[in-house]
Design a protein around this motif. Structure first.
Motif, PDB file in Angstrom:
ATOM      1  N   HIS A 340      44.258  46.762  34.713  1.00  0.00           N
ATOM      2  CA  HIS A 340      43.164  47.113  33.804  1.00  0.00           C
ATOM      3  C   HIS A 340      41.831  47.213  34.538  1.00  0.00           C
ATOM      4  CE1 HIS A 340      45.158  47.265  29.908  1.00  0.00           C
ATOM      5  NE2 HIS A 340      45.922  46.257  30.317  1.00  0.00           N
ATOM      6  N   THR A 341      41.646  46.383  35.560  1.00  0.00           N
ATOM      7  CA  THR A 341      40.436  46.486  36.381  1.00  0.00           C
ATOM      8  C   THR A 341      40.325  47.871  37.008  1.00  0.00           C
ATOM      9  OG1 THR A 341      40.375  44.121  36.903  1.00  0.00           O
ATOM     10  CG2 THR A 341      39.290  45.602  38.457  1.00  0.00           C
ATOM     11  N   ASN A 344      39.676  50.617  34.259  1.00  0.00           N
ATOM     12  CA  ASN A 344      38.294  50.535  33.783  1.00  0.00           C
ATOM     13  C   ASN A 344      37.315  51.090  34.811  1.00  0.00           C
ATOM     14  OD1 ASN A 344      39.075  49.354  31.375  1.00  0.00           O
ATOM     15  ND2 ASN A 344      38.602  47.271  32.010  1.00  0.00           N
ATOM     16  N   GLY A 375      34.681  46.458  35.781  1.00  0.00           N
ATOM     17  CA  GLY A 375      36.018  46.738  35.247  1.00  0.00           C
ATOM     18  C   GLY A 375      36.824  45.466  35.066  1.00  0.00           C
ATOM     19  N   TYR A 379      37.659  43.418  31.224  1.00  0.00           N
ATOM     20  CA  TYR A 379      38.995  43.061  30.751  1.00  0.00           C
ATOM     21  C   TYR A 379      39.100  41.571  30.435  1.00  0.00           C
ATOM     22  CZ  TYR A 379      44.026  42.750  30.320  1.00  0.00           C
ATOM     23  OH  TYR A 379      45.292  42.512  29.843  1.00  0.00           O
ATOM     24  N   GLN A 384      38.256  47.119  27.179  1.00  0.00           N
ATOM     25  CA  GLN A 384      38.886  48.047  28.109  1.00  0.00           C
ATOM     26  C   GLN A 384      38.741  49.479  27.617  1.00  0.00           C
ATOM     27  OE1 GLN A 384      42.990  46.404  26.957  1.00  0.00           O
ATOM     28  NE2 GLN A 384      43.461  48.551  27.409  1.00  0.00           N
TER      29      GLN A 384
END
Length: 426
Positions: A340-341, A344, A375, A379, A384
């Motif tokens: 997710h980092t 993002n 990012g 999260y 997100q």
């Protein structure tokens, strides 16, 4: 991941191949390397040189200082210093250990000899061909796809090396196709530190030195020191400022080497310095730091393998997202945190273009690192970007594929327009 797993060995091999030393910006250094090799093949100093290069080489050599040249820039500079003082055996460290006499000889050679430059008709993004002449003798050396990948050597009528098209390719049998974010996380958690310690320690040591040089001396637009003066010692600011400082120095003639990532010293700095600074701030042990740097390095390589070494898509974007992933791992994040980092971060900065190597690269690094950190922190706070938000698709691998296609295919015409703008006043 078990040590006998095919991916385990592949990931080690990729790290060894990609995390190499370079002194100076890699495009002019590749030119210097090619020129030094041509001189070696010729067996004497040429009095006439023809250089044919792809547009991205022109773009990335135009505004960056070549080390050991007294602040000079450009293709002619890189070729001349390579001919006079380059040690072709050192590849991307070709300009290491140059004497004062060699610097004087280089400046005289640059004044007295003709170096003709032509834009290549090749479709390769990274393509360098140097023809060196002395009397009746001639040497030809060509590099394609990667900065040290010599594919053709000729002396007079004898062809010494001529790689076939498969051998000229970018992958060189390394299994980039085996890279996934989930498996990178698994590998970083399980890798025997002894297998990666030497590579990663060298990156920590050398990249930290050039970052310090960028802060202690005046280089380019001094992005790193400016950020520290403006925004202080908050770790988020320190992480991006020190990464930028390394680029300040590197783009403007620092003689310190860096450990590169995906053929780029700037990307090598971006994936490493922020993670190193976070480890210092939070007193993280070396074992965890090394594993976090495995994450950041491989995540960047994975993204760039979809784009290629050179593109109109700024490589700092991929590296900044990867730095965020490394920081996520460092702070105890799992695969989902890392995935997710990256998504993002890419959603934030994927519009940054590459308009050549120069001082402003440091600023692009700073903002790409900022996106990587944001990012991750987004999260962790339950926020997100979702599939369907612009170029973002559901799943990190699909998003990386989208960005790869955008950078490699979608921005081909953009690349041409950037080069046209950059050279219209020459």
């Amino acid at each position: 991941m078990e040590k006998n797993n095919i991916k385990y060995k592949a990931y080690i091999d990729i790290l060894k191949k990609e995390l190499v030393l370079a002194k100076g910006c890699t495009e002019p250094i590749a030119l210097a390397y090619c020129a030094a090799k041509a001189r070696s093949v010729l067996g004497q100093i040429p009095d006439k040189v023809l250089v044919e290069v792809s547009g991205n080489i022109i773009k990335n050599c135009k505004s960056v200082v070549v080390p050991n040249t007294g602040g000079l820039k450009g293709i002619e500079t890189a070729v001349a210093i390579g001919i006079i003082a380059g040690n072709e055996k050192l590849e991307l460290e070709v300009l290491k250990d140059i004497s004062e006499k060699q610097i004087t000889d280089f400046k005289n050679y640059l004044k007295e000899n003709k170096i003709e430059i032509k834009k290549s008709d090749s479709n390769n993004l990274l393509d360098i061909k140097i023809e060196a002449y002395k009397g009746e003798d001639k040497a030809v050396v060509r590099i394609c796809h990667k900065h040290t990948n010599i594919v053709y050597i000729q002396k007079n009528d004898e062809i010494i090396l001529d790689k076939n098209e498969e051998e000229k390719g970018e992958t060189n049998a390394l299994r980039y196709d085996l890279l996934t974010i989930e498996d990178i996380y698994d590998f970083a958690k399980s890798v025997n530190i002894k297998d990666i310690e030497e590579i990663i320690k060298r990156q920590i040591d050398l990249n930290t030195v050039i970052s310090k040089d960028g802060l202690e001396n005046s280089y380019g637009a001094n992005i790193g020191s400016t950020l520290l003066k403006l925004y202080g010692d908050d770790i988020r600011n320190v992480a991006k400022a020190k990464a930028a400082a390394g680029s300040d120095a590197r783009m403007n003639g620092s003689e310190y080497p860096v450990v590169v990532n995906s053929g780029s010293g700037n990307q090598g700095l971006t994936v490493s310095i922020p993670v190193i600074e976070y480890a210092k701030k939070f007193d993280i042990d070396d074992d965890t730091l090394y594993r976090a740097l495995v994450v950041s390095n491989l995540c960047a390589i994975h993204q760039k393998s979809k784009i290629g070494y050179l593109s109109a898509f700024c490589g700092a974007v991929s590296a900044g997202a990867a730095a965020g992933a490394g920081i996520a791992f460092l702070k105890g994040g799992d695969y989902k945190d890392i995935a997710h980092t990256i998504v993002n971060a890419l959603a934030i900065t994927s519009g940054i273009i590459c308009d050549g190597a120069k001082s402003s690269c440091a600023a692009k690094i700073a903002f790409s690192v900022e996106a990587g950190i944001l990012g991750y922190e987004m999260y962790k706070m339950g926020e997100q970007f979702y599939g369907g938000d612009g170029v973002v698709s559901k799943g990190v691998e699909h998003t990386i594929e989208n960005i790869g296609h955008l950078g490699k295919v979608g921005m081909k015409e953009t690349d041409k327009e950037i080069l046209s703008i950059m050279t219209c006043f020459d």
